[in-house]
Scaffold this motif. Sequence first.
Motif, short mmCIF file in Angstrom:
data_model
loop_
_atom_site.label_atom_id
_atom_site.label_comp_id
_atom_site.label_asym_id
_atom_site.label_seq_id
_atom_site.Cartn_x
_atom_site.Cartn_y
_atom_site.Cartn_z
N LYS A 64 40.47 45.31 36.34
CA LYS A 64 39.03 45.11 36.21
C LYS A 64 38.73 45.00 34.72
O LYS A 64 38.77 46.00 33.99
CB LYS A 64 38.26 46.27 36.83
N PRO A 65 38.43 43.81 34.22
CA PRO A 65 38.31 43.62 32.76
C PRO A 65 37.08 44.28 32.17
O PRO A 65 36.04 44.42 32.83
CB PRO A 65 38.24 42.10 32.61
N GLY A 66 37.22 44.66 30.90
CA GLY A 66 36.09 45.20 30.16
C GLY A 66 35.17 44.10 29.69
O GLY A 66 35.54 42.92 29.62
N LEU A 67 33.96 44.49 29.30
CA LEU A 67 32.94 43.51 28.92
C LEU A 67 33.35 42.68 27.71
O LEU A 67 33.11 41.47 27.66
CB LEU A 67 31.62 44.23 28.63
N ALA A 68 33.98 43.31 26.72
CA ALA A 68 34.39 42.57 25.52
C ALA A 68 35.32 41.42 25.88
O ALA A 68 35.18 40.30 25.38
CB ALA A 68 35.06 43.51 24.52
N ASN A 69 36.27 41.68 26.76
CA ASN A 69 37.22 40.63 27.13
C ASN A 69 36.60 39.59 28.06
O ASN A 69 37.00 38.42 28.03
CB ASN A 69 38.46 41.25 27.76
N VAL A 70 35.65 40.00 28.88
CA VAL A 70 34.94 39.02 29.72
C VAL A 70 34.23 38.01 28.83
O VAL A 70 34.30 36.79 29.05
CB VAL A 70 33.94 39.73 30.64
N LEU A 71 33.58 38.50 27.78
CA LEU A 71 32.88 37.61 26.86
C LEU A 71 33.86 36.80 26.02
O LEU A 71 33.68 35.61 25.81
CB LEU A 71 31.95 38.43 25.96
N GLY A 72 34.92 37.46 25.54
CA GLY A 72 35.88 36.77 24.69
C GLY A 72 36.62 35.67 25.41
O GLY A 72 36.97 34.64 24.80
N ALA A 73 36.89 35.85 26.69
CA ALA A 73 37.66 34.86 27.44
C ALA A 73 37.00 33.50 27.49
O ALA A 73 37.67 32.48 27.68
CB ALA A 73 37.91 35.39 28.86
N ARG A 74 35.69 33.47 27.30
CA ARG A 74 34.95 32.21 27.43
C ARG A 74 35.31 31.20 26.34
O ARG A 74 35.16 30.00 26.53
CB ARG A 74 33.45 32.47 27.42
N GLY A 75 35.76 31.69 25.20
CA GLY A 75 36.08 30.75 24.12
C GLY A 75 37.48 30.90 23.57
O GLY A 75 37.79 30.35 22.52
N ALA A 76 38.32 31.64 24.28
CA ALA A 76 39.65 31.96 23.76
C ALA A 76 40.61 30.78 23.89
O ALA A 76 40.49 29.95 24.79
CB ALA A 76 40.23 33.16 24.50
N SER A 77 41.58 30.73 22.99
CA SER A 77 42.65 29.74 23.08
C SER A 77 43.61 30.08 24.21
O SER A 77 44.28 29.19 24.75
CB SER A 77 43.41 29.68 21.76
N GLY A 78 43.71 31.36 24.54
CA GLY A 78 44.57 31.79 25.63
C GLY A 78 44.13 33.14 26.13
O GLY A 78 43.66 33.98 25.35
N VAL A 79 44.25 33.36 27.43
CA VAL A 79 43.86 34.63 28.04
C VAL A 79 45.01 35.11 28.91
O VAL A 79 45.41 34.43 29.86
CB VAL A 79 42.58 34.48 28.90
N GLY A 80 45.55 36.26 28.59
CA GLY A 80 46.64 36.84 29.36
C GLY A 80 46.19 38.12 30.05
O GLY A 80 45.43 38.90 29.48
N VAL A 81 46.66 38.33 31.27
CA VAL A 81 46.31 39.54 32.01
C VAL A 81 47.59 40.21 32.50
O VAL A 81 48.63 39.57 32.67
CB VAL A 81 45.39 39.21 33.21
N ALA A 82 47.48 41.51 32.71
CA ALA A 82 48.64 42.27 33.16
C ALA A 82 48.83 42.17 34.66
O ALA A 82 49.97 42.26 35.15
CB ALA A 82 48.49 43.74 32.75
N PHE A 83 47.73 41.98 35.42
CA PHE A 83 47.80 42.02 36.88
C PHE A 83 47.25 40.75 37.51
O PHE A 83 46.20 40.23 37.09
CB PHE A 83 47.03 43.22 37.42
N GLU A 84 47.94 40.28 38.51
CA GLU A 84 47.47 39.14 39.28
C GLU A 84 46.13 39.48 39.93
O GLU A 84 45.92 40.57 40.43
CB GLU A 84 48.50 38.80 40.36
N GLY A 85 45.21 38.51 39.89
CA GLY A 85 43.90 38.70 40.50
C GLY A 85 42.84 39.21 39.55
O GLY A 85 41.69 39.37 39.96
N THR A 86 43.20 39.47 38.29
CA THR A 86 42.21 39.92 37.31
C THR A 86 41.20 38.80 37.08
O THR A 86 41.58 37.68 36.71
CB THR A 86 42.87 40.30 35.98
N PRO A 87 39.90 39.05 37.26
CA PRO A 87 38.90 37.98 37.18
C PRO A 87 38.48 37.66 35.75
O PRO A 87 37.40 38.07 35.30
CB PRO A 87 37.73 38.53 38.01
N LEU A 88 39.33 36.92 35.04
CA LEU A 88 38.98 36.46 33.70
C LEU A 88 39.17 34.94 33.65
O LEU A 88 40.21 34.42 34.09
CB LEU A 88 39.87 37.12 32.64
N ARG A 89 38.22 34.27 33.08
CA ARG A 89 38.24 32.82 33.03
C ARG A 89 39.48 32.31 32.30
O ARG A 89 39.79 32.74 31.19
CB ARG A 89 36.98 32.32 32.31
#
Length: 357
Positions: A127-152
């Motif tokens: 379950k991502p934190g707010l900072a990363n939810v916002l950051g993911a919108r303009g990131a060059s790459g977004v990596g998550v530790a767990f499958e199904g993490t809702p980040l763009r």
Amino acid sequence: MTTTLLAGGGTAGHVNPLLAVADGLRARDASDEVLVLGTREGLEARLVPLRGYELLFVDKVPFPRRPNAAAARFPGRFLRAVAEVRRMIRERRVDVVVGFGGYAAAPAYVAARRERVPFVVHEANAKPGLANVLGARGASGVGVAFEGTPLRGSRVVGMPLRREIVDLDAHALRDEAARHFDLDATRPTLLVFGGSLGALRLNTAFGGAWRDVLDAGWQLLHVTGQNSDLPDPGAAGYAVVRYVDRMDLAFALADFIVSRSGAATVSEINALGIPAVYVPYAVGNGEQSLNAAAAVRAGAARLIPDVEFTPDRVRSEIVPLLRDDAARDAMRIAAARAGTRAGTENVIAMIDEALRR
């Protein structure tokens, strides 16, 4: 030479993966500069300098949760924090920013975007934190530790882990581990732990059912936490310890695990291919249940709600698993498939991709 700014902190969940990536970058090329951005209040203020990295500070500016005086002051304070990080990026000639969540990450993402510096986001929790939810919108790459993490735009890269876990050879360490805990290397071992402070629910349950574990032919390594007053019955095959500073040895001895399901805990257990039963901490936003969900879906673990975890539940669900070799073997195979020890390398690969763009 490349200069990387790693931003994040507050808790061990943010600081530890950050430090794992910092160590990986330094090991790959000692001539590259690795800087860390954090707050004075977070755990990073102590851990980062101890590891030998330069720590730059930004003011802690919590996101407002309700309309009040702090909310009115938030825009100005946040913009000042962003301006300070922009100055650091320019003065230190930062080539890429990597954020791990926490108070330092949000202004770092905005500053990097405004300075046209690529940035990468890593999210440790399902379950991502707010900072990363916002950051993911303009990131060059977004990596998550767990499958199904809702980040763009995210992809599963795993968790950057401590080297003692990445390099762990359980077979080679098993005899040493057994001696360390005064247990028998030839007998199967159940490891129970709830973090450095322990878990009252786990302690109570196994405090009432440890004999059943031993009667199943297993020995029990029970890490109760520093503040626990659970009595040690002094029984052969039941090691009660308050704190473990060599978790690599505990993992080397473990054939099965019962634990909480923090992001790092689940990632380490999966990476080591150890079957587990998770008892998620019931306080918070339900993130511990979500952290365990992918392992449960894969067949690597089972989940028992905290409120249901009693001595009787140990007897009815845990002990039968200890007696069922086929079920545990299937869980072990699934755990090996679900986990990875390459989280650090995967995040570094995302950094390289961002630089190439």
